[in-house]
Write a protein that holds these residues in place. Structure first.
Motif, PDB file in Angstrom:
ATOM      1  N   LYS A 111      35.023  40.700  31.450  1.00  0.00           N
ATOM      2  CA  LYS A 111      33.957  40.609  32.436  1.00  0.00           C
ATOM      3  C   LYS A 111      33.939  39.161  32.904  1.00  0.00           C
ATOM      4  CE  LYS A 111      29.059  41.338  33.352  1.00  0.00           C
ATOM      5  NZ  LYS A 111      28.843  40.123  34.099  1.00  0.00           N
ATOM      6  N   THR A 112      34.020  38.959  34.222  1.00  0.00           N
ATOM      7  CA  THR A 112      34.186  37.607  34.743  1.00  0.00           C
ATOM      8  C   THR A 112      33.005  37.094  35.544  1.00  0.00           C
ATOM      9  OG1 THR A 112      35.348  38.523  36.642  1.00  0.00           O
ATOM     10  CG2 THR A 112      36.692  37.791  34.775  1.00  0.00           C
ATOM     11  N   GLY A 113      32.032  37.945  35.830  1.00  0.00           N
ATOM     12  CA  GLY A 113      30.851  37.452  36.530  1.00  0.00           C
ATOM     13  C   GLY A 113      30.207  38.498  37.407  1.00  0.00           C
ATOM     14  N   ASN A 114      29.085  38.103  37.993  1.00  0.00           N
ATOM     15  CA  ASN A 114      28.358  38.972  38.910  1.00  0.00           C
ATOM     16  C   ASN A 114      28.640  38.641  40.366  1.00  0.00           C
ATOM     17  OD1 ASN A 114      26.965  40.443  36.869  1.00  0.00           O
ATOM     18  ND2 ASN A 114      25.665  38.659  36.565  1.00  0.00           N
ATOM     19  N   THR A 115      29.373  37.565  40.595  1.00  0.00           N
ATOM     20  CA  THR A 115      29.720  37.167  41.964  1.00  0.00           C
ATOM     21  C   THR A 115      31.200  36.818  42.029  1.00  0.00           C
ATOM     22  OG1 THR A 115      29.318  34.798  41.620  1.00  0.00           O
ATOM     23  CG2 THR A 115      27.402  36.150  42.295  1.00  0.00           C
ATOM     24  N   LEU A 116      31.716  36.806  43.240  1.00  0.00           N
ATOM     25  CA  LEU A 116      33.112  36.413  43.413  1.00  0.00           C
ATOM     26  C   LEU A 116      33.304  34.957  43.029  1.00  0.00           C
ATOM     27  CD1 LEU A 116      35.954  37.149  44.249  1.00  0.00           C
ATOM     28  CD2 LEU A 116      35.344  36.563  46.601  1.00  0.00           C
ATOM     29  N   GLU A 117      32.338  34.107  43.339  1.00  0.00           N
ATOM     30  CA  GLU A 117      32.453  32.696  42.975  1.00  0.00           C
ATOM     31  C   GLU A 117      32.611  32.530  41.460  1.00  0.00           C
ATOM     32  OE1 GLU A 117      30.083  28.442  43.329  1.00  0.00           O
ATOM     33  OE2 GLU A 117      29.040  30.282  43.866  1.00  0.00           O
ATOM     34  N   GLU A 118      31.787  33.240  40.681  1.00  0.00           N
ATOM     35  CA  GLU A 118      31.899  33.175  39.217  1.00  0.00           C
ATOM     36  C   GLU A 118      33.266  33.667  38.752  1.00  0.00           C
ATOM     37  OE1 GLU A 118      28.684  35.543  37.682  1.00  0.00           O
ATOM     38  OE2 GLU A 118      27.160  34.101  38.285  1.00  0.00           O
ATOM     39  N   THR A 119      33.764  34.707  39.391  1.00  0.00           N
ATOM     40  CA  THR A 119      35.053  35.286  39.001  1.00  0.00           C
ATOM     41  C   THR A 119      36.203  34.345  39.317  1.00  0.00           C
ATOM     42  OG1 THR A 119      34.203  37.510  39.206  1.00  0.00           O
ATOM     43  CG2 THR A 119      36.592  37.252  39.391  1.00  0.00           C
ATOM     44  N   ILE A 120      36.180  33.736  40.490  1.00  0.00           N
ATOM     45  CA  ILE A 120      37.232  32.777  40.832  1.00  0.00           C
ATOM     46  C   ILE A 120      37.172  31.582  39.873  1.00  0.00           C
ATOM     47  CG2 ILE A 120      37.981  31.109  42.578  1.00  0.00           C
ATOM     48  CD1 ILE A 120      37.269  33.270  44.695  1.00  0.00           C
ATOM     49  N   ALA A 121      35.967  31.101  39.577  1.00  0.00           N
ATOM     50  CA  ALA A 121      35.832  29.986  38.627  1.00  0.00           C
ATOM     51  C   ALA A 121      36.394  30.384  37.264  1.00  0.00           C
ATOM     52  CB  ALA A 121      34.364  29.573  38.520  1.00  0.00           C
ATOM     53  N   TRP A 122      36.104  31.598  36.810  1.00  0.00           N
ATOM     54  CA  TRP A 122      36.620  32.071  35.521  1.00  0.00           C
ATOM     55  C   TRP A 122      38.146  32.113  35.544  1.00  0.00           C
ATOM     56  CZ3 TRP A 122      39.652  35.890  33.495  1.00  0.00           C
ATOM     57  CH2 TRP A 122      39.556  36.123  32.120  1.00  0.00           C
ATOM     58  N   LEU A 123      38.709  32.696  36.608  1.00  0.00           N
ATOM     59  CA  LEU A 123      40.166  32.811  36.706  1.00  0.00           C
ATOM     60  C   LEU A 123      40.848  31.443  36.701  1.00  0.00           C
ATOM     61  CD1 LEU A 123      40.389  35.673  39.321  1.00  0.00           C
ATOM     62  CD2 LEU A 123      41.381  35.739  37.031  1.00  0.00           C
ATOM     63  N   CYS A 124      40.264  30.478  37.409  1.00  0.00           N
ATOM     64  CA  CYS A 124      40.894  29.170  37.565  1.00  0.00           C
ATOM     65  C   CYS A 124      40.559  28.188  36.441  1.00  0.00           C
ATOM     66  CB  CYS A 124      40.486  28.549  38.900  1.00  0.00           C
ATOM     67  SG  CYS A 124      40.987  29.501  40.350  1.00  0.00           S
ATOM     68  N   SER A 125      39.456  28.402  35.739  1.00  0.00           N
ATOM     69  CA  SER A 125      38.971  27.387  34.794  1.00  0.00           C
ATOM     70  C   SER A 125      38.864  27.820  33.342  1.00  0.00           C
ATOM     71  CB  SER A 125      37.585  26.894  35.249  1.00  0.00           C
ATOM     72  OG  SER A 125      37.645  26.401  36.559  1.00  0.00           O
ATOM     73  N   SER A 126      38.863  29.116  33.064  1.00  0.00           N
ATOM     74  CA  SER A 126      38.626  29.561  31.680  1.00  0.00           C
ATOM     75  C   SER A 126      39.778  29.251  30.746  1.00  0.00           C
ATOM     76  CB  SER A 126      38.344  31.064  31.640  1.00  0.00           C
ATOM     77  OG  SER A 126      39.534  31.800  31.920  1.00  0.00           O
ATOM     78  N   GLY A 127      40.986  29.183  31.288  1.00  0.00           N
ATOM     79  CA  GLY A 127      42.155  28.945  30.447  1.00  0.00           C
ATOM     80  C   GLY A 127      42.598  30.169  29.666  1.00  0.00           C
ATOM     81  N   ILE A 128      42.036  31.329  29.957  1.00  0.00           N
ATOM     82  CA  ILE A 128      42.369  32.541  29.201  1.00  0.00           C
ATOM     83  C   ILE A 128      43.649  33.193  29.718  1.00  0.00           C
ATOM     84  CG2 ILE A 128      41.601  34.894  28.653  1.00  0.00           C
ATOM     85  CD1 ILE A 128      38.746  33.730  28.463  1.00  0.00           C
ATOM     86  N   LEU A 129      43.770  33.362  31.020  1.00  0.00           N
ATOM     87  CA  LEU A 129      44.957  34.032  31.576  1.00  0.00           C
ATOM     88  C   LEU A 129      46.024  33.054  32.044  1.00  0.00           C
ATOM     89  CD1 LEU A 129      43.258  36.883  33.631  1.00  0.00           C
ATOM     90  CD2 LEU A 129      44.130  36.952  31.291  1.00  0.00           C
ATOM     91  N   THR A 130      45.618  31.854  32.350  1.00  0.00           N
ATOM     92  CA  THR A 130      46.550  30.812  32.759  1.00  0.00           C
ATOM     93  C   THR A 130      45.930  29.477  32.388  1.00  0.00           C
ATOM     94  OG1 THR A 130      47.952  30.030  34.591  1.00  0.00           O
ATOM     95  CG2 THR A 130      45.644  30.458  35.110  1.00  0.00           C
ATOM     96  N   GLU A 131      46.731  28.442  32.362  1.00  0.00           N
ATOM     97  CA  GLU A 131      46.189  27.115  32.085  1.00  0.00           C
ATOM     98  C   GLU A 131      45.185  26.757  33.177  1.00  0.00           C
ATOM     99  OE1 GLU A 131      47.970  22.632  31.809  1.00  0.00           O
ATOM    100  OE2 GLU A 131      49.162  24.262  30.933  1.00  0.00           O
ATOM    101  N   ALA A 132      44.050  26.216  32.795  1.00  0.00           N
ATOM    102  CA  ALA A 132      43.008  25.847  33.763  1.00  0.00           C
ATOM    103  C   ALA A 132      43.548  24.815  34.746  1.00  0.00           C
ATOM    104  CB  ALA A 132      41.792  25.293  33.032  1.00  0.00           C
ATOM    105  N   PHE A 133      43.091  24.919  35.998  1.00  0.00           N
ATOM    106  CA  PHE A 133      43.502  23.958  37.011  1.00  0.00           C
ATOM    107  C   PHE A 133      42.333  23.671  37.946  1.00  0.00           C
ATOM    108  CE2 PHE A 133      44.660  28.220  38.368  1.00  0.00           C
ATOM    109  CZ  PHE A 133      44.176  28.305  39.665  1.00  0.00           C
ATOM    110  N   PRO A 134      42.226  22.421  38.403  1.00  0.00           N
ATOM    111  CA  PRO A 134      41.074  22.015  39.212  1.00  0.00           C
ATOM    112  C   PRO A 134      41.227  22.270  40.715  1.00  0.00           C
ATOM    113  CG  PRO A 134      42.380  20.098  38.691  1.00  0.00           C
ATOM    114  CD  PRO A 134      43.028  21.275  37.983  1.00  0.00           C
ATOM    115  N   GLU A 135      42.450  22.311  41.225  1.00  0.00           N
ATOM    116  CA  GLU A 135      42.625  22.395  42.669  1.00  0.00           C
ATOM    117  C   GLU A 135      42.116  23.726  43.215  1.00  0.00           C
ATOM    118  OE1 GLU A 135      45.029  22.561  40.396  1.00  0.00           O
ATOM    119  OE2 GLU A 135      46.909  23.235  41.233  1.00  0.00           O
TER     120      GLU A 135
END
Length: 166
Positions: free
Chosen positions: A130-154
């Motif tokens: 579960k990644t969030g209730n909004t698309l913004e939360e989901t994109i932040a999770w995908l890019c920053s959580s480090g679970i599926l890929t290494e976190a990246f800031p760009e």
């Protein structure tokens, strides 16, 4: 909604920054066809960025027409190749089959919307997240959580025509 920090970069093939956006009518038609309601983040994203890939070729959010056109094929594939049993406490197979695929990642992970909440079906794991209730939360999770890929800031967004692979 914090998409203001996204930077549009030129398409690597065309070297252009032309955006391929959804229109309000497209969103409304998709919502009516699929009997869903998108959150404001999804609407803002497809109205302001549209078709493309975010974060150094990582996250792709689908336009409404793509969601509708690929729905049957996606549900058939999920039915045939279901393997997320480890995540059954998060979502069951039946719940996933009643969800809407709204995007994916370069690695083949799928972003879905179910009853107003976002989830990810990873390609290389039997877990469902579960990644969030909004698309913004989901994109932040995908890019920053480090679970599926290494976190990246760009947060670079590379536009491409719908149907074109990035």
């Amino acid at each position: 909604m914090n998409f203001d920090n996204y930077k549009v970069i030129p398409n690597y093939k065309t070297h252009k920054t032309d955006l391929f956006l959804a229109e309000n009518e497209d969103i409304l038609a998709c919502e009516k066809t699929l009997n869903i309601a998108f959150d404001e983040d999804y609407k803002e994203y497809v109205l302001n960025y549209g078709s493309g890939i975010l974060g150094g070729t990582y996250v792709r959010i689908y336009l409404p027409e793509t969601i509708v056109l690929t729905m049957d094929e996606w549900k058939n594939r999920i039915t045939e190749y279901w393997f997320w049993d480890e995540g059954k406490d998060v979502l069951t197979k039946d719940e996933v089959l009643h969800s809407i695929r709204i995007g994916d990642t370069y690695d083949g992970d799928e972003v879905i919307l179910y009853k107003g909440e976002y989830f990810v079906l990873p390609r290389h794991s039997e877990m469902i997240y579960k990644t969030g209730n909004t698309l913004e939360e989901t994109i932040a999770w995908l890019c920053s959580s480090g679970i599926l890929t290494e976190a990246f800031p760009e947060r670079e967004f590379e536009p491409f025509e719908p149907g074109e692979l990035a």
